[in-house]
Design a protein around this motif. Structure first.
Motif, PDB file in Angstrom:
ATOM      1  N   ARG A 156      -8.177   5.439   0.849  1.00 36.68           N
ATOM      2  CA  ARG A 156      -8.043   5.070  -0.564  1.00 36.68           C
ATOM      3  C   ARG A 156      -6.585   4.928  -0.956  1.00 36.68           C
ATOM      4  O   ARG A 156      -5.688   5.369  -0.247  1.00 36.68           O
ATOM      5  N   GLU A 157      -6.387   4.327  -2.108  1.00 36.20           N
ATOM      6  CA  GLU A 157      -5.067   4.194  -2.716  1.00 36.20           C
ATOM      7  C   GLU A 157      -5.015   5.116  -3.931  1.00 36.20           C
ATOM      8  O   GLU A 157      -6.055   5.436  -4.509  1.00 36.20           O
ATOM      9  N   ARG A 165       0.843  -1.194   0.000  1.00 35.67           N
ATOM     10  CA  ARG A 165       0.000   0.000   0.000  1.00 35.67           C
ATOM     11  C   ARG A 165       0.880   1.247   0.000  1.00 35.67           C
ATOM     12  O   ARG A 165       2.023   1.210   0.436  1.00 35.67           O
ATOM     13  N   VAL A 166       0.314   2.352  -0.456  1.00 30.41           N
ATOM     14  CA  VAL A 166       1.075   3.601  -0.512  1.00 30.41           C
ATOM     15  C   VAL A 166       1.488   4.048   0.894  1.00 30.41           C
ATOM     16  O   VAL A 166       2.541   4.642   1.073  1.00 30.41           O
ATOM     17  N   ASP A 173       2.524   2.075   3.208  1.00 31.92           N
ATOM     18  CA  ASP A 173       3.759   1.330   3.471  1.00 31.92           C
ATOM     19  C   ASP A 173       4.945   1.998   2.784  1.00 31.92           C
ATOM     20  O   ASP A 173       6.035   2.076   3.354  1.00 31.92           O
ATOM     21  N   ARG A 224      -3.372  -4.393 -10.581  1.00 31.90           N
ATOM     22  CA  ARG A 224      -4.374  -3.336 -10.757  1.00 31.90           C
ATOM     23  C   ARG A 224      -4.729  -3.143 -12.217  1.00 31.90           C
ATOM     24  O   ARG A 224      -5.875  -2.890 -12.557  1.00 31.90           O
ATOM     25  N   VAL A 279       1.979  -4.718  -7.866  1.00 27.42           N
ATOM     26  CA  VAL A 279       0.681  -4.097  -7.573  1.00 27.42           C
ATOM     27  C   VAL A 279       0.112  -3.474  -8.844  1.00 27.42           C
ATOM     28  O   VAL A 279      -1.078  -3.626  -9.152  1.00 27.42           O
TER      29      VAL A 279
END
Length: 99
Positions: free
Chosen positions: A42-43, A2-3, A5, A86, A82
């Motif tokens: 959100r990402e 995740r962003v 992280d 996506r 990722v």
């Protein structure tokens, strides 16, 4: 990955001194973009992730052989995975139904 992280890892390694810097320099967005993502749970969009991956790889290329370089390349590789996932999901989501 995740962003959140990525931000934490970059901050811990001294590559991002603040959320504002991370938003502007690493994500290429407005200074409050990252805090907005966190607040909304959100990402970033796919284009932002692709740009971030490129910035990670470019920054790694400026580092001498070191643990910092290795961490940046590791984050870049994880982010590529990722992005690939996506990309497939986004294509499936936006594929028109069979007529």
């Amino acid at each position: 990955m995740r962003v959140l992280d990525i931000y934490t890892k970059l901050a811990d390694a001294g590559f991002a001194r603040s959320q504002v810097e991370f938003s502007e320099v690493w994500l290429g967005r407005s200074k409050r973009y990252y805090s907005h993502l966190v607040a909304e749970g959100r990402e970033p969009g796919l284009a932002t992730l692709i740009a971030l991956e490129g910035r990670l790889r470019r920054q790694a290329g400026t580092q001498p052989e070191s643990s910092s370089r290795n961490r940046l390349l590791e984050m870049s590789d994880e982010l590529r995975s990722v992005i690939a996932t996506r990309s497939v999901v986004d294509v499936r989501r936006h594929r028109p139904e069979n007529p």
